[in-house]
Structure formats: C-alpha cells, structure tokens
Motif scaffolding. Structure first.
Motif: not given
Length: 74
Positions: A14-19, A27-36
C-alpha cells in the motif's frame, strides 16, 4: 508470525502504490502515513534520487513477495 509478515507485506504494498501515486500526482488520503517511504526514506538515500517512482514500485512489488512468502490465506 505468518500473519505479521502478511500485514507487513500489505503495508509495504500500500505504501509503494500510494507513493507512486503521490509522485505522479497528489495523494490526499492519509498522506503522512501512506507516503512515509516516499517522503522520509527516499530523500535521505542518495542512490534513490531520480528513481523515486521505481523505488515506490519496487517497494510495492517487495510487499507482494512478502505476502506471498508468508503463505497467509485470508
């Protein structure tokens, strides 16, 4: 232990796809968590500079491999 590995693999995927989405657009959804990984790890590793999209897609692929290796069936 298998469930823990499967969860770690899921988070990596999920982090890889979101990044990758964040790198191409916002990416506006849960940016700090998903795009760490995209926002904290990549800028600190010089070898990944210029290869941000590939690094995120590689993280997603490794997450799938970890989930497959865990053998966990949902």
């Amino acid at each position: 232990m298998r469930r823990t590995a499967a969860i770690i693999g899921l988070v990596m995927t999920v982090q890889g796809v979101s990044g990758a989405i964040d790198h191409l657009a916002v990416q506006p959804f849960l940016g700090p968590l998903l795009n760490f990984f995209n926002r904290q790890i990549i800028p600190r590793v010089d070898a990944l500079t210029g290869y941000e999209l590939f690094a995120n897609l590689l993280l997603a692929a490794l997450g799938v491999v970890v989930m497959a290796a865990s053998g966990h069936r949902s």
